[in-house]
Design an enzyme around this catalytic site. Structure first.
Site, mmCIF file in Angstrom:
data_model
loop_
_atom_site.group_PDB
_atom_site.id
_atom_site.type_symbol
_atom_site.label_atom_id
_atom_site.label_comp_id
_atom_site.label_asym_id
_atom_site.label_seq_id
_atom_site.Cartn_x
_atom_site.Cartn_y
_atom_site.Cartn_z
ATOM 1 N N GLU A 1 0.657 -1.089 0.180
ATOM 2 C CA GLU A 1 0.003 -0.183 -0.006
ATOM 3 C C GLU A 1 0.870 1.272 -0.130
ATOM 4 O O GLU A 1 1.210 1.805 0.755
ATOM 5 C CB GLU A 1 -0.873 -0.012 1.339
ATOM 6 C CG GLU A 1 -1.845 1.262 1.069
ATOM 7 C CD GLU A 1 -2.667 1.407 2.454
ATOM 8 O OE1 GLU A 1 -3.659 2.236 2.464
ATOM 9 O OE2 GLU A 1 -2.581 0.719 3.300
ATOM 10 N N LYS B 1 -2.622 -2.255 -2.911
ATOM 11 C CA LYS B 1 -3.718 -1.257 -2.515
ATOM 12 C C LYS B 1 -3.369 0.243 -2.772
ATOM 13 O O LYS B 1 -2.436 0.681 -2.081
ATOM 14 C CB LYS B 1 -4.003 -1.565 -0.746
ATOM 15 C CG LYS B 1 -5.009 -0.525 -0.209
ATOM 16 C CD LYS B 1 -5.469 -0.789 0.995
ATOM 17 C CE LYS B 1 -6.449 0.191 1.655
ATOM 18 N NZ LYS B 1 -6.946 -0.336 2.842
#
Length: 301
Positions: free
Chosen positions: A176, A213
């Site tokens: 992420e 992500k």
């Protein structure tokens, strides 16, 4: 669910991933949004107990099932807690929801336009414990504030170093590197990040796969090539500060990307709601996010 079943569930992506991993810095804000004002607790332990009660209420709500929620990301203290009288990962399995664990310990001060992750002490032991409890994967967050190639390269390098350790422990990492949607250089940062991720993905070996992500890109469809990359099990999107309606509208413009929302999922929930009203509000949020995750407003051509 065994690992093969969980892998198939995430790869299919018919739903979205709930981000229930608010940690120390974000917990007071999450509780405030839930109707519990800062000052309602005296110690960190009391604060974490309150946020766990909120999470357990969500997880055990009738509408929170694998029909539309394919996964849930947990905070470490939630991993060690219980819901429905059993460890939280087991409760999620019972509902057909794949458990993930947030493993990062927060962010370093900004340098070169980015914030790298702080060191993660005891990571190997944590990964072994998580796997033993039936966790499928992990999530580790860093932040891009400016389109600085040196900084973005450093983030990608650090993320994949951690990812390789996660993979070595038999878990699937969610990488992420969040691009700040308020960045004055957002579009350029999106492009630099996409290109850096491609290079790192191409460097993976064996049958390793990761998840990504990412912030919803300024240019819809920018991450299509990441969605299609053979090393990517799935691309998920964070809401990044958007309210749910706006986040869902942006999500629906990006092919193959499913949600991994936190605040946008929880924004209508309140501690004082009765159980029927609580589940109704949660069900409406789940439905809206599900629709944006699986039904795209994108020209198939």
């Amino acid at each position: 669910m065994d690992k093969a079943a969980m892998t198939a569930r995430i790869a299919d992506g018919r739903g979205f991933i709930a981000a229930l991993d608010q940690s120390g810095g974000s917990t007071p804000k999450a509780l405030e949004g839930y109707g519990i004002a800062e000052g309602s607790w005296s110690t960190d332990e009391e604060m974490y107990a309150l946020i766990h009660q909120m999470r357990a209420r969500i997880i055990t709500s009738p509408s929170f099932t694998g029909d539309k929620v394919v996964g849930a990301i947990l905070f470490e203290r939630t991993l060690d807690g219980q819901a429905a009288g059993k460890p939280v990962p087991h409760a999620l399995h019972d509902r057909g929801v794949v458990p993930f664990l947030k493993i990062d310990k927060g962010l370093q001060p900004e340098a070169d336009g980015v914030q790298l992750m702080k060191p993660i002490p005891g990571l190997g032991d944590l990964l072994d414990r998580a796997r033993g409890l039936g966790v499928f994967g992990t999530k580790e967050r860093s932040v891009v504030n400016l389109a600085n190639k040196n900084g973005i390269d450093a983030i990608v390098r650090q993320q994949f170093e951690v990812a390789r350790e996660v993979l070595a422990h038999g878990l699937v990492p969610i990488i992420e590197p969040e691009v700040n949607i308020k960045s004055p250089e957002r579009g350029a940062a999106d492009v630099l990040l996409r290109d850096g991720l491609h290079e790192a993905l191409d460097g993976l070996t064996g049958d390793d796969q990761v998840m990504l992500k990412l912030s919803l890109p300024e240019t819809p469809g920018l991450y299509d090539t990441l969605v299609d990359h053979p090393r990517v099990l799935h691309v998920v999107a964070l809401s990044g500060g958007y309210h749910r309606a706006e986040a869902c509208a942006e999500l629906a413009r990006n092919r193959g990307v499913i949600a991994s929302f936190s605040r946008a999922l929880l924004e209508d929930l309140h501690v004082d709601m009765g159980e029927d009203a609580f589940d109704r509000a949660l069900s409406e949020a789940i439905e809206e996010i599900y629709q944006a995750s699986v039904h795209k407003a994108v020209d198939p051509a």
